[in-house]
Design an enzyme around this catalytic site. Sequence first.
Site, PDB file in Angstrom:
ATOM      1  N   CYS A  32      -7.884  -1.789  -9.879  1.00  0.00           N
ATOM      2  CA  CYS A  32      -7.880  -3.222 -10.215  1.00  0.00           C
ATOM      3  C   CYS A  32      -8.766  -3.548 -11.410  1.00  0.00           C
ATOM      4  O   CYS A  32      -8.730  -4.652 -11.918  1.00  0.00           O
ATOM      5  CB  CYS A  32      -8.339  -4.047  -9.010  1.00  0.00           C
ATOM      6  SG  CYS A  32     -10.022  -3.645  -8.544  1.00  0.00           S
ATOM      7  N   CYS A  89     -11.647  -2.060  -1.648  1.00  0.00           N
ATOM      8  CA  CYS A  89     -12.699  -2.790  -2.368  1.00  0.00           C
ATOM      9  C   CYS A  89     -14.081  -2.405  -1.836  1.00  0.00           C
ATOM     10  O   CYS A  89     -15.059  -2.424  -2.591  1.00  0.00           O
ATOM     11  CB  CYS A  89     -12.521  -4.287  -2.223  1.00  0.00           C
ATOM     12  SG  CYS A  89     -10.857  -4.838  -2.600  1.00  0.00           S
TER      13      CYS A  89
HETATM   14 FE1  FES Z   1     -10.768  -5.023  -7.123  1.00  0.00          FE
HETATM   15 FE2  FES Z   1     -11.129  -5.800  -4.705  1.00  0.00          FE
HETATM   16  S1  FES Z   1      -9.359  -6.121  -5.898  1.00  0.00           S
HETATM   17  S2  FES Z   1     -12.434  -4.603  -5.872  1.00  0.00           S
END
Ligand code: FES
Length: 128
Positions: free
Chosen positions: A34, A103
């Site tokens: 992400c 995460c």
């Molecule tokens: Fe990137 Fe949670 S979506 S750390």
Amino acid sequence: MEYTDKVMEHFMNPRNIGEMENPDGVGKVGNPSCGDIMELFIRVEDDRVTEASFRTFGCGAAIATSSIITEMVKGKTLQQALEITNMQVAEQLGGLPDTKLHCSNLAADALKEAIEDYRRKQDDPNAE
Ligand code: FES
């Protein structure tokens, strides 16, 4: 997607947020999936983590896990701190949605990096 009250509480009122002055160790990790980034700072005395703080550019779960790990690690020996797993971090928050479990890796990984950084500096005090 449902966050627990505890996740929301740590997200809205993060503990120990901000850069630490003259930390003994710093860990910086990124989540390749992400692009979020977490930096974790620790202060160490007599082989124990006495203080921790963080800076996170990431989602709500990343902020909540950073926040709670700074509380979980306080007072722990370096060995105990190294044994904190991402699952324990998620459990402390009352769980995370499956899609957000990755995460919590950031927090545990950043902590490990910070401890390694501290140990590197102990071995070589001139290391940056
Ligand atoms: Fe990137 Fe949670 S979506 S750390």
